[in-house]
Design an enzyme around this catalytic site. Structure first.
Site, mmCIF file in Angstrom:
data_model
loop_
_atom_site.group_PDB
_atom_site.id
_atom_site.type_symbol
_atom_site.label_atom_id
_atom_site.label_comp_id
_atom_site.label_asym_id
_atom_site.label_seq_id
_atom_site.Cartn_x
_atom_site.Cartn_y
_atom_site.Cartn_z
ATOM 1 N NE ARG B 325 -3.674 0.449 1.235
ATOM 2 C CZ ARG B 325 -5.565 0.782 0.968
ATOM 3 N NH1 ARG B 325 -5.378 1.813 0.661
ATOM 4 N NH2 ARG B 325 -5.769 -0.476 0.708
ATOM 5 C CD GLU B 726 -7.225 2.629 6.440
ATOM 6 O OE1 GLU B 726 -7.962 2.015 5.276
ATOM 7 O OE2 GLU B 726 -6.200 1.474 6.670
#
Lengths: 496, 775
Positions: B325, B726
């Site tokens: 990620r 997030e």
């Protein structure tokens, strides 16, 4: 002599005769009362999840202050009311204004810190003389000891301001006279001793009995605010079996103004001392505001901050720079010494068996003296100093005639910078060239260490910077140009 | 705002969705009545566990542990070691190598070697200190650089790119090289790790675990006990915070509690002390990122070569996904025509690093923003203008991993924020301030976030829900997601209430339980509402379909005319209360219970080829931060922050704003006050809140404006909302860039070597560099 403690709980007097010497208030609440609303977050008095409020009868009124129940010993609660998050809504289920405001402002997420936050705000709600919303920064300061990892605090601060829009109106206001009666009834002036010679919790009520106990049990742990001793139990898991609690002794809580000096008992809390110190100099007020948290300042004592000999306590450098004198007691005897002489080496203080720290004499500033104190830490509020510097300059006609400089975090003890002090005599704050040598002399005064708070190099660099900053400010620079926080001028006079 | 009104779904005032309903537990929170695992009434005979480790070894071999003093300590019932484990001694979810109880090999300071079971928690904790160890300690490998030099990895390097990067650099006239280090981050969930295991009959085990991933805890416990998954039930009503720290790392404590219960036959509870929690559980990955960038005279990037070196700790844990990620976000919002990305997953003798809100994304975005800030300095162009020039846009809309950016709203969003926060004027004011002030300096920065939404491990993008309608019209709602404070249960209940047209208080939210909804994914990757909201809606729709069929059969109502609203079910021929319809369905033997299932459409990812569409959509946002620094001490204050963030059509604006503000402050902590320090023996020195400093109320900027970007998600998500957990964390990069900007004012043209976290000391390092280069 009593062999039990008595507290006020939910409007009733509760007598507890089983009190382990180091049993914490949090364990009492969660394990014995099964009152699980109060949470354990860190078990060291830093996160505030365990915050409860203690009520005390003082100066003719019931005073509510928040404490960290995880490091408060149960025995120290004698004579106090304990208020927890379960207690403050109305009996019919209507929420307390603080609780309702937090719900309305979406001020809880995971909810684990919330009981502690509610209780810190409950104490603020009952703040002395409050009849409307306090300034926002006062709410922020009241919350410095309550960590929240979810919300970012904004809705909590907003909620507090809404809840405190008017004067206090809750069930505690309604019950105030009854509570006052109970607390006065509990103030019986009796000494408390629970346990045996080898394992006990003692809470003497008078100075003479305290002195006798310290002589009789020279190995006993002296407990004041508990913000340091508590950790030895919860984290160090030290087998402490003899505890003498000093904070019931009224004589140790006196603050006396003798004209050119203040005399403080060792049991004076930061909270109690904040006002008189702020009057001495605004930097002292700000130093105390940033010291620990409201929960720590409510019970932590100036005497304890000295007695424990920590190299990173924030008050000793400031008090040393002010030229404070420490008073020690032994039985009926006493002696006094310059505060700096008390700190001999790391973990070693000039305290003989049977002696205890009794008080402090703090000279006020003369008209030709300037004081400055700065604290450097990773976080502004509720953090331990990497470096703490305090300075008192005596200036006549623009020339420094005497300098007292003390630092914390720069050595194994709080210590004066004698080389730098000497080099400053004759220097002029307005002429930087005249004090360059004094700045460099700090390198002769200290050899700091590297640890998790800062490197040795940064400590030295910032110590020098703080001395320079103090001198630049003495020369007239407004603190709106020299500081990011703790400014001395009122905001409206700040220079853009 | 800029989205045309017509694009918005029609919202009636009384719908349960798109409304700022309080958190379902808010009243319980403020009264102390919300039950966390440690607050549950303990079954009679409950024992307490405390883990033990070797206090002076971060790496080495234990020859012998003498536990005799531990066993004899007051209150001790049993001492668990690896030999007691009937099944698999590993709580790892990925490649293995995470012993529940280590046997001989110690790979980090704090690795659990035994676990005391005692009558009280205090007795258990005290007994752990009595163990005696014999063994050989070896010098620990502590830094990514050292691990790289020694070739120590937990996983293979990974990377991908596009175009001929070498040629781009060779032909480019302008380039710069740089490096940025970022620290890790401790989750500091206020409720520490905890599990309570209650042994059942015939080997059953019921485990209450504070976990984001009940299914995984179930599997770990079953494997550890050597029993089928079906014999283990895991339940979680709520967590006191998670932030990724209870995604994989709750399992070890649940396994130990279950092992204690198996060995003693009594209920066992393990609640870690805060210091143990901080020492024994993983954190955000600290990284060292090196980059080289070629650019043209207009400030547009021609090529970027970025290398991320991550300190993963002793094992892989979730490092594969985390570091992937990071690469997925090394572009943030910017188009790199030619690009080479590389990620090294290095093995150190430190605790195994794990998921933390953003899951590697923050490190990628931080690097991208440093590249932009550097570009602004070397070109002399305003940092915001440089960013705009490099945004994705028409013809420049394919990410390094091949996904086309189809939903880019950043140009409009940035323009809106730029106006509302008065960026240009305030930038001038900061400059003016800096020309007049020597000690204090101001900085300002406006930075964007583009964050990909979906688990990049494709099969995790599924969810289930279980809905029961009772004959009084009340609804029991269960789903596979977990509540950690983010308001997931509130949002999903809103979805269910809206589906049935009933008041929210008719929907009873129940604890997540592996026996109700099985085979769930972690509540992670911001996916909670997206996945579980859709699954719950599917379950509600299934029940509604049967209810409608019953209505049609009994009243001749046209199916399409049936409306569930205001607690009633209406159709062309009349209306009745929802409760009456439920009762009628029951009496007519219509099933009022359904499970729902959802799997995210459109996504696919070929990791080998590094191509596909790993994300269903992107969430966007931007923040402008203004700071003042003290160039004598390095102290810093954030003066003002303005945020504009995209939640699609928000299911619950108040909860979403709470997520945004909370994430921002958490991200700000990561980049400013929160510093993890290990000593040279590999011991974590910052293992308590006394030494590890998360933001307090006083760190929140005095001016802190947050707005939601009001535009529907163009993908078919739950009521056109977007994930929010997030993405806003990375808005805090604006604070870091503002500090950089303030330091940069000391010497125009020089690039401050500012590393994160920007503690006073870190800021002073950069300030001193600038002052040296001044001379």
């Amino acid at each position: 002599m009593r062999d039990s403690i008595r507290i006020v709980r939910r409007g009733r007097i509760v007598e507890i005769d089983e009190v382990q010497p180091t049993e914490t208030l949090l364990d009492y609440l969660r394990l014995r009362e099964r009152a699980t609303g109060t949470k354990e977050g860190c078990n060291e008095g830093d996160c505030g999840a365990c915050t409860v409020v203690i009520g005390e009868w003082r100066d003719g009124r019931v005073v509510y202050r928040p404490v960290n129940s995880c490091i408060q010993f149960l025995g120290a609660m004698d004579g106090k009311e304990i208020v927890t998050v379960e207690d403050i809504a109305w009996p019919d289920g209507r929420l307390h204004p603080v609780q309702q405001a937090i719900v309305d402002a979406h001020g809880s997420q995971c909810g684990f810190c919330t009981p502690g936050i509610v209780m810190s705000l409950f104490a603020l709600y009952h703040g002395e003389g409050r009849d409307g919303p306090p300034p926002r920064d006062e709410v922020v300061t009241a919350l410095a000891g309550n960590l929240c990892r979810c919300t970012g605090y904004r809705p909590i601060v907003d909620a507090a301001l809404v809840a405190m829009d008017g004067p206090p109106a809750d069930r505690f206001v309604d019950a105030m006279s009854q509570t006052a009666g109970l607390l006065q009834f509990l103030a019986d002036g009796q000494d408390v001793f629970i346990g045996s010679n080898s394992a006990f919790f003692a809470a003497p009520a008078s100075l003479s009995v305290l002195a006798q106990l310290v002589v009789k049990y020279p190995e006993a742990t002296l407990l004041a605010g508990g913000t340091d001793v508590g950790l030895k139990v919860t984290k160090g898991m030290r087998p402490i079996s003899q505890v003498i609690y000093v904070s019931r002794v009224a004589a140790l809580k006196q603050i006396e103004d003798v004209g050119d000096a203040l005399i403080l008992g060792a049991g004076v809390t930061y909270d109690d001392a904040a006002g008189v110190f702020a009057d001495l100099d605004p930097d002292l007020g700000e130093l105390i505001r940033r010291l620990g948290s409201r929960q720590v300042r409510a019970v932590g004592t100036i005497g304890g901050n000295i007695a424990n000999g920590s190299p990173i306590g924030d008050m000793p450098p400031a008090l040393i720079a002010l030229g404070a004198t420490l008073e020690l007691a032994h039985g009926e005897e006493g002696r006094a010494l310059p505060l700096e002489d008390y700190f001999i080496a790391y973990g070693k203080q000039d305290r003989q068996p049977g002696e205890f720290v009794a008080g402090l004499l703090v000279p006020k500033l003369a008209p030709n003296q300037v004081f400055r104190a700065y604290k450097i830490s990773k976080r502004f509020d509720e953090d331990i100093s990497a470096v703490m510097g305090a300075f008192r300059f005596t200036i006549d006609d623009g020339v420094i005639t005497e300098a007292r400089i003390a630092f914390g975090g720069m050595a194994a003890t709080p210590r004066r910078a004698l080389h730098a002090e000497a080099r400053l005599v004759g220097a002029q704050p307005a002429r930087a060239a005249s004090w360059g040598a004094a700045i460099e002399a700090l390198g002769d005064d200290y050899a700091p260490i590297s640890d998790m708070r800062a490197s040795a190099a940064y400590r030295m660099e910032s110590a020098k910077a703080l001395l320079a900053k103090a001198l630049v400010e003495c020369a007239g620079a407004p603190t709106s140009r020299t500081r990011v926080i703790g400014r001395r001028e009122a905001p409206e006079t700040e220079v853009a | 705002m800029s989205a045309p009104e017509s694009e918005l779904p029609e919202v009636t005032a009384d719908r349960a969705i798109h409304r700022s309903t309080p958190h379902d537990s808010a009243v319980l929170h403020v009264t102390g009545r919300a039950v966390y695992i440690d607050d549950m009434v303990e079954p009679t005979g409950t024992l307490h566990l405390a883990p033990g480790f070797c206090p002076d070894m971060a790496r080495g071999r234990i020859r012998d542990i003498d536990l005799s003093r531990v066993r004899q300590a007051p209150g001790v019932v049993a001492v668990l070691t690896a030999a007691d484990i009937p099944g698999r001694n590993d709580w790892s979810t990925s490649t293995g190598g995470d012993p529940i109880l280590a046997e001989k090999e110690v790979e980090f300071w704090g690795e659990v070697l035994f676990c005391v079971v005692a009558e009280t928690r205090d007795a258990a904790r005290r007994a752990t200190r009595l163990a005696l160890f014999e063994g050989e300690a070896e010098p620990p490998v502590l830094t990514a650089e050292e691990a790289k030099a020694k070739g120590l990895r937990v996983l293979d390097d990974y990377g991908y790119g596009r175009g001929d990067v070498a040629r781009s650099f060779a032909s480019a006239q302008r380039r710069f090289d740089g490096m940025i280090r970022n620290g890790g981050q401790e989750h500091f969930y206020l409720e520490g790790q905890i599990a309570l295991a209650i042994p059942g009959e015939a080997g059953d085990m019921h485990v209450y675990s504070s976990t984001q991933h009940p299914s995984e805890v179930q599997h770990c416990v079953a494997h550890m006990l050597g029993v089928p998954n079906a014999m283990v039930t895991v339940e979680v009503r709520r967590m006191g915070g998670g932030f990724g720290g209870k995604e994989s790392q709750a399992s070890q404590w649940a396994c130990l509690a279950a092992l204690g219960a198996r060995v003693t036959g009594r209920p066992c509870k393990l609640r870690l002390d805060r210091d143990d929690d901080m020492v024994m559980t993983g954190k955000r990955h600290d990284m060292t990122t090196a980059f080289a960038v070629a650019y043209d005279s207009s400030g547009k990037i021609l090529a970027a070569d970025i290398d991320f070196m991550a300190r993963c700790g002793y094992s892989a844990d979730l490092s594969g996904g985390v570091n992937d990620r990071t690469l997925f976000h090394a572009d943030n919002a910017y188009y790199y025509p030619n690009v080479a990305l590389k990620s090294e997953r290095l093995k150190t003798n430190t605790v195994t690093n794990t998921a933390f809100r953003g899951f590697g994304g923050p490190q990628g975005i931080l690097a991208a923003e440093r590249i932009m800030d550097t570009l602004a300095i070397v070109t002399g162009i305003d940092p915001l203008e440089v960013r705009k020039r490099n945004f994705y846009g028409p013809g420049r809309d394919v990410t390094p991993y091949g996904q086309k950016v189809e939903d880019n709203i950043l140009p409009e969003l940035i323009a809106d924020l730029e106006r509302s926060c008065d960026y240009a004027k305030r930038r001038q004011e900061c400059r003016a301030f800096n020309t007049k002030n020597r000690i204090l300096r101001k900085g300002i920065a406006l930075t964007p976030v583009k964050f990909g939404i979906s688990f990049t491990l494709i099969h995790l993008n599924q969810a289930g829900a279980l809905v029961h309608v009772y004959t009084d019209g009340s609804v029991h709602l269960n789903h596979g997601g977990t509540e950690m404070g983010q308001g997931l249960n509130t949002k999903v209940a809103q979805v269910a209430a809206d589906a049935f047209g009933i008041p929210l208080d008719k929907v009873r939210i129940t604890a997540t339980n592996t026996s109700k909804v099985p085979n769930t994914s972690a509540t992670a990757a911001s996916s909670g509402s997206d996945l579980n909201g859709m699954a719950a809606l599917a379950a509600c729709d299934a029940i509604k379909e049967r209810m409608i069929a019953h209505l049609v059969a009994t009243t001749n109502a046209a199916p399409e005319s049936v409306v569930f609203a205001d607690g009633r079910v209406s159709h062309a021929g009349g209306s009745l209360s929802f409760a009456d319809l439920a009762k009628a369905c029951y009496e007519n033997r219509v099933q009022l219970s359904a499970s729902g299932f959802y799997s995210t459409p459109k996504i696919h990812w070929d990791r080998q080829k590094a191509e596909g569409r790993p994300f269903l959509y992107f969430a966007y946002g931007a923040a402008c931060a203004e700071v003042t620094i003290d160039t004598m001490t390095g102290e810093m204050k954030v003066d003002r922050v303005d945020i504009l963030h995209d939640c699609g059509r928000s299911l619950n604006p108040a909860i979403d704003i709470g997520q945004i503000e909370g994430a921002f402050i958490q991200g700000m902590g990561w980049l400013t006050t929160e510093e993890l320090v290990w000593d040279d023996k590999g011991r974590l020195a910052t293992h308590a809140p006394s030494t590890y400093k998360i933001p307090t109320a006083g760190d929140v900027p005095a001016i802190f404006n947050t707005r939601l970007w009001d535009g529907a998600n163009r993908e078919e998500t739950i009521h056109s909302s977007k994930a929010v957990g997030e993405p806003p964390l990375m808005l805090a990069c604006s604070v870091f860039s503002a500090i950089f900007d303030a330091i940069a004012s000391l010497k125009p043209g020089a690039v401050p070597p500012l590393d994160a976290p920007a503690t006073p000391e870190s800021i002073m390092r950069a300030v001193s560099f600038m002052r040296r280069s001044e001379a």
